[in-house]
Design a protein around this motif. Structure first.
Motif, PDB file in Angstrom:
ATOM      1  N   GLN A 192      -6.328 100.094  19.672  1.00  0.00           N
ATOM      2  CA  GLN A 192      -5.058  99.719  20.316  1.00  0.00           C
ATOM      3  C   GLN A 192      -4.453  98.498  19.630  1.00  0.00           C
ATOM      4  O   GLN A 192      -3.249  98.432  19.391  1.00  0.00           O
ATOM      5  N   ARG A 193      -5.307  97.548  19.313  1.00  0.00           N
ATOM      6  CA  ARG A 193      -4.810  96.323  18.676  1.00  0.00           C
ATOM      7  C   ARG A 193      -4.295  96.624  17.262  1.00  0.00           C
ATOM      8  O   ARG A 193      -3.269  96.078  16.836  1.00  0.00           O
ATOM      9  N   ALA A 194      -4.998  97.519  16.569  1.00  0.00           N
ATOM     10  CA  ALA A 194      -4.526  97.917  15.235  1.00  0.00           C
ATOM     11  C   ALA A 194      -3.195  98.662  15.347  1.00  0.00           C
ATOM     12  O   ALA A 194      -2.279  98.483  14.531  1.00  0.00           O
ATOM     13  N   ALA A 195      -3.100  99.513  16.391  1.00  0.00           N
ATOM     14  CA  ALA A 195      -1.855 100.261  16.615  1.00  0.00           C
ATOM     15  C   ALA A 195      -0.700  99.304  16.906  1.00  0.00           C
ATOM     16  O   ALA A 195       0.430  99.527  16.476  1.00  0.00           O
ATOM     17  N   TRP A 196      -1.012  98.225  17.613  1.00  0.00           N
ATOM     18  CA  TRP A 196       0.021  97.214  17.897  1.00  0.00           C
ATOM     19  C   TRP A 196       0.575  96.623  16.594  1.00  0.00           C
ATOM     20  O   TRP A 196       1.770  96.404  16.444  1.00  0.00           O
ATOM     21  N   ILE A 237       8.212 103.827  20.109  1.00  0.00           N
ATOM     22  CA  ILE A 237       6.844 104.180  19.703  1.00  0.00           C
ATOM     23  C   ILE A 237       5.861 103.440  20.603  1.00  0.00           C
ATOM     24  O   ILE A 237       6.061 102.278  20.945  1.00  0.00           O
ATOM     25  N   SER A 238       4.803 104.155  20.959  1.00  0.00           N
ATOM     26  CA  SER A 238       3.867 103.680  21.973  1.00  0.00           C
ATOM     27  C   SER A 238       2.438 103.725  21.460  1.00  0.00           C
ATOM     28  O   SER A 238       2.157 104.295  20.409  1.00  0.00           O
ATOM     29  N   ILE A 239       1.571 103.170  22.277  1.00  0.00           N
ATOM     30  CA  ILE A 239       0.137 103.159  21.945  1.00  0.00           C
ATOM     31  C   ILE A 239      -0.619 103.982  22.988  1.00  0.00           C
ATOM     32  O   ILE A 239      -0.426 103.819  24.192  1.00  0.00           O
ATOM     33  N   VAL A 265       4.502  96.602  15.577  1.00  0.00           N
ATOM     34  CA  VAL A 265       5.240  95.381  15.226  1.00  0.00           C
ATOM     35  C   VAL A 265       5.884  95.545  13.863  1.00  0.00           C
ATOM     36  O   VAL A 265       7.062  95.218  13.659  1.00  0.00           O
ATOM     37  N   TRP A 266       5.098  96.065  12.932  1.00  0.00           N
ATOM     38  CA  TRP A 266       5.622  96.221  11.573  1.00  0.00           C
ATOM     39  C   TRP A 266       6.730  97.290  11.516  1.00  0.00           C
ATOM     40  O   TRP A 266       7.780  97.076  10.904  1.00  0.00           O
ATOM     41  N   LEU A 291       2.435  97.342  26.738  1.00  0.00           N
ATOM     42  CA  LEU A 291       2.533  96.504  25.539  1.00  0.00           C
ATOM     43  C   LEU A 291       2.507  95.009  25.834  1.00  0.00           C
ATOM     44  O   LEU A 291       2.273  94.202  24.934  1.00  0.00           O
ATOM     45  N   SER A 292       2.735  94.649  27.092  1.00  0.00           N
ATOM     46  CA  SER A 292       2.728  93.209  27.400  1.00  0.00           C
ATOM     47  C   SER A 292       1.342  92.618  27.150  1.00  0.00           C
ATOM     48  O   SER A 292       1.201  91.423  26.869  1.00  0.00           O
TER      49      SER A 292
END
Lengths: 476, 308
Positions: A356-360, A345-347, A364-365, A119-120
């Protein structure tokens, strides 16, 4: 470990991102203000989760995320074993069916750690929204236990059920003087109570009153619940699964070294646990956590070590409600250890960069303070927040006292103490934990059935765990 | 003429060959290809898996690592697999034996009924239509020491006062009875189908000759329905070998592995330990045993002239 120490040891990436998050976004709400929320509008994400409170709450109130991002999310809620299987197959086949994954740190993240995105990467990305209030806002131990594996942050803390001492406050008050007279100590449940005193009180309830059939009950079915229950005693007695077990619980390890269940502390813990189960409600050996919560709610036992998020069911209309009290678990020769069972929760790593970016965005939300607050008060019953800032909200503080709109907050005073680093109990995050777990709960079940002595059960468990860690399949 | 005959002889095999492979093969080829894709190829891959270490742990993919017969050697020395097979055999004998006895008995009773036969049969068949996973959940609720009605009845009548699913013997008996409850109706149904085919004239003739009920049963009815009873036995035997749902829902193999039959062990190794190579080895042995049982029964049926 303090928050400051964690940030130092977490590496430049995470620390930097956390700092950026803290500096760049003081709001607890994901903003609508052009910070990259809309860039994947029209996409659909699949989120696979255990059927837990937070996921039910999010599924019931997903519209704010859809409005914020334009992304649709399909949420599959299953029992944990099914989630494990589906995620294992999805990651191994690189099929990318699930973009967002409920990554239980022990059963999913540890065995499948290479299948999750670090996630970093997203935290560093200036074109993506940052974590509101930064990662430092998560309960520190939870961020480590649910999020970290090795030097990577693979998940954001999502839920945090923790085993605490749940008891019938009405009965403890009613029989306080009699118990104190008979037992010679103050029976009021607290972290200062010892496990030995807990056992004495269980015996007292068995023979000195007739309002509940038994004093104590346990989730001791031959299942993972049995090991979860035993672990509280194991840690309290100074034992652990591996040397430096709590460190492995925070950071994970692919090489935890030899199992330490054959050590004297572990054997003493097993002896005590065996004795405690001999006076517990006989149904205990066929109860998992759901059965135990039901039994307590139905008034069959005076007290039990139970996941704190079961409180919601007891405070429902018609439930025992105000008759129930909560405390951190009793103290053993070493400490009070309260089993943390939270998840992040992970990606999925095997999906496209855009996915992946959408999953991020969803991560966040879904873990944002505002979302957690909404989930806590959800009509479908949400989980307990993993954010420290949420617990500072006046509305949330008020909910800790009954009558409460968020009954999961009622045990908060006990849970807050349980989460302190010296009191939390962490299972080891090792890749073969599922197998180790099966070995241990099978041996414990044999012990409770009288097939083996506690010492033999622990020695055989050690052999099985060592075999599992070395890639074998025997010993179960 | 001779050259024409030679030419015809030279072409005949080709034409015959063309005939042999053109029509039949073309007609069967799609089905064979589908069969190969969904059955034969996975079967050979399963065998290949048994010779490899295939573990999903790590989450990076399925990368077979050749280990020869290690999985086989491990399986034959794995005491837990051995214990699983022993539990399986006891479970198999108990469930199939009880189902056959009860099924035959109930079918004979229903067959003799003069009125209400259809209603009774409909009620009897209900358990068969319940999903096994529901049977497991239902059984678990019914024997729950807190609110289970069966547990309550046994406790009140002092027949059994303990925790049914908490004791090794009682838990085993409970899961056996759950399976018997669900699948005895199948034996009843199949046996009844056999009973209606017993020639009425033969029964009448036996009665006229003075044969009593038990004599007619032994010398006329049982020989007449033995073939179909064998088919019922075959079906239940194959099913019992892959019994899983009820035990998983009710006891998860416990307490102390008392109900951990081999399919549960297979599930555990495959989907909890994620060790697919070893799981494939256990699965292949289960498959081989199923085929052996099927061959045994079909052999018996063939010897009796009941199948071609």
């Amino acid at each position: 470990m303090t928050r400051k120490t964690f940030l130092k040891t977490a590496g430049v990436g995470i620390a930097g991102a956390a700092a950026a998050g803290l500096a760049g976004c003081s709001s607890s709400t994901p903003s609508h203000g052009g910070s990259g929320w809309k860039q994947y509008s029209g996409m659909t994400l699949n989120f696979i989760s255990e059927n837990t409170g937070p996921s039910s709450a999010i599924a019931a109130n997903l519209q704010p995320f859809v409005d914020l991002t334009g992304i649709n999310v399909n949420i599959s809620q299953l029992v944990l074993t099914s989630v494990e299987q589906k995620v294992a197959l999805d990651l191994s086949a690189h099929s990318g069916q699930y973009q967002v994954i409920y990554a239980d740190p022990y059963n999913i993240m540890a065995p499948l750690s290479d299948g999750f995105a670090d996630l970093s990467t997203f935290m560093h990305d200036k074109t993506l929204p940052s974590v509101p209030k930064g990662t430092a806002d998560f309960v520190p131990t939870q961020l480590l236990a649910a999020g970290r594996f090795g030097d990577k942050l693979l998940a954001l803390p999502y839920d945090c059920p923790t085993i605490i001492w749940c008891y019938r406050k009405d009965l403890f008050e009613k029989y306080h003087d009699a118990m104190q007279h008979d037992l010679g100590f103050d029976p009021t449940p607290s972290i200062k109570t010892t496990w030995d005193q807990y056992l004495q009180m269980a015996r007292w309830f068995n023979t000195n009153q007739d309002e509940v059939p038994y004093g104590t009950g346990h989730q001791a079915k031959q299942f993972t619940s049995l090991n979860d229950d035993f672990a509280n005693v194991l840690w309290a007695y100074g034992g652990d699964y591996f040397h430096n077990g709590q460190h492995i619980g925070k950071y994970g390890s692919t090489d935890p070294g030899p199992c330490t269940l054959d050590q004297p502390e572990a054997i003493r813990a097993a002896e005590f646990y065996n004795e405690m189960l001999s006076v517990a409600h006989p149904g205990s050996v066929s109860w998992d956590w759901n059965d135990l919560a039901e039994a307590f709610g139905d008034g069959l036992i005076a007290m039990c070590p139970c996941w704190h998020e079961d409180a919601a069911s007891w405070f429902a209309p018609g439930g025992l409600g105000d008759k129930i009290g909560f405390s951190p678990l009793p103290t053993g020769p070493a400490r009070s250890a309260n089993h943390y069972g939270g998840t992040g929760i992970s990606i999925n790593k095997y999906i496209t960069t855009d996915e992946q970016r959408a999953a991020w965005l969803f991560l966040v939300w879904a873990t944002a303070p505002q979302t957690q607050e909404a989930g806590l008060f959800s009509k479908v019953g949400g989980g307990t927040p993993t954010r420290q800032s949420v617990y500072q909200m006046p509305k949330v503080k008020r909910a800790t006292k009954p009558p409460s709109d968020a009954p999961n907050m009622i045990p908060y005073d006990a849970v807050k103490v349980a989460w302190e680093p010296q009191n939390i109990g962490l299972r080891p995050k090792v890749p073969y934990w599922n197998q180790c777990d099966a070995v241990i709960f099978t041996e414990l079940s044999k012990m409770l059935a009288g097939h083996k002595s506690p010492a033999d059960a622990m020695r055989d468990a050690k052999r099985g765990v060592d075999d599992a860690v070395n890639g074998g399949s025997s010993g179960v | 003429m001779a050259s024409r005959a030679l030419e015809a002889a030279r072409l005949r095999p080709i034409r015959q060959g063309k005939r042999r492979f053109s029509f039949e093969v073309k007609m069967m080829l799609p089905a064979l290809l589908i069969l190969a894709a969904i059955s034969i190829v996975p079967f050979f891959y399963l065998i290949y898996m048994t010779l490899n270490k295939i573990s999903l742990v790590g989450g990076v993919g399925i990368a077979p690592k050749w280990i020869g017969f290690h999985n086989w050697a491990q399986m034959f020395t794995d005491s837990n697999v051995g214990a699983g097979w022993i539990t399986m055999v006891i479970f198999f004998v108990a469930t199939v034996g009880l189902e056959m006895l009860l099924g035959l008995g109930i079918a004979l009773l229903v067959y003799e009924m003069v009125w209400g036969k259809n209603i009774v049969l409909s009620i009897l068949l209900i358990p068969m239509f319940v999903a096994p996973v529901i049977v497991g959940l239902l059984g678990r609720f019914l024997v729950n020491p807190t609110y289970g009605v069966y547990a309550w009845v046994l406790r009140e009548t002092h027949i059994f006062t303990g925790n049914i699913l908490g004791g090794q013997v009682s838990a085993f008996i409970a899961v056996v009875l759950m399976d018997v409850w669900e699948w005895t109706p199948l034996i009843v149904l199949i046996t009844l189908a056999g009973l209606v085919s017993v020639p009425g004239q033969v029964l009448e003739a036996a009665k006229v000759d003075g044969a009593g009920y038990w004599q007619r049963l032994r010398h006329v009815v049982v020989p007449s329905i033995s073939g179909i009873v064998l088919v019922a036995l075959l079906i239940r035997s194959m099913d019992a070998l892959r019994y899983f749902d009820v035990i998983w829902q009710s006891t998860a193999g416990g307490p102390a592995n008392a109900t951990k039959i081999i399919p549960l062990r297979l599930y555990e190794v495959a989907f909890q330990f994620l060790n697919l190579g070893y799981a494939a080895t256990i699965g292949i042995v289960m498959l081989a045993l199923s085929i052996a049982i099927a061959m045994l029964f079909t052999g018996i049926l063939r010897r009796r002239g009941l199948i071609g």
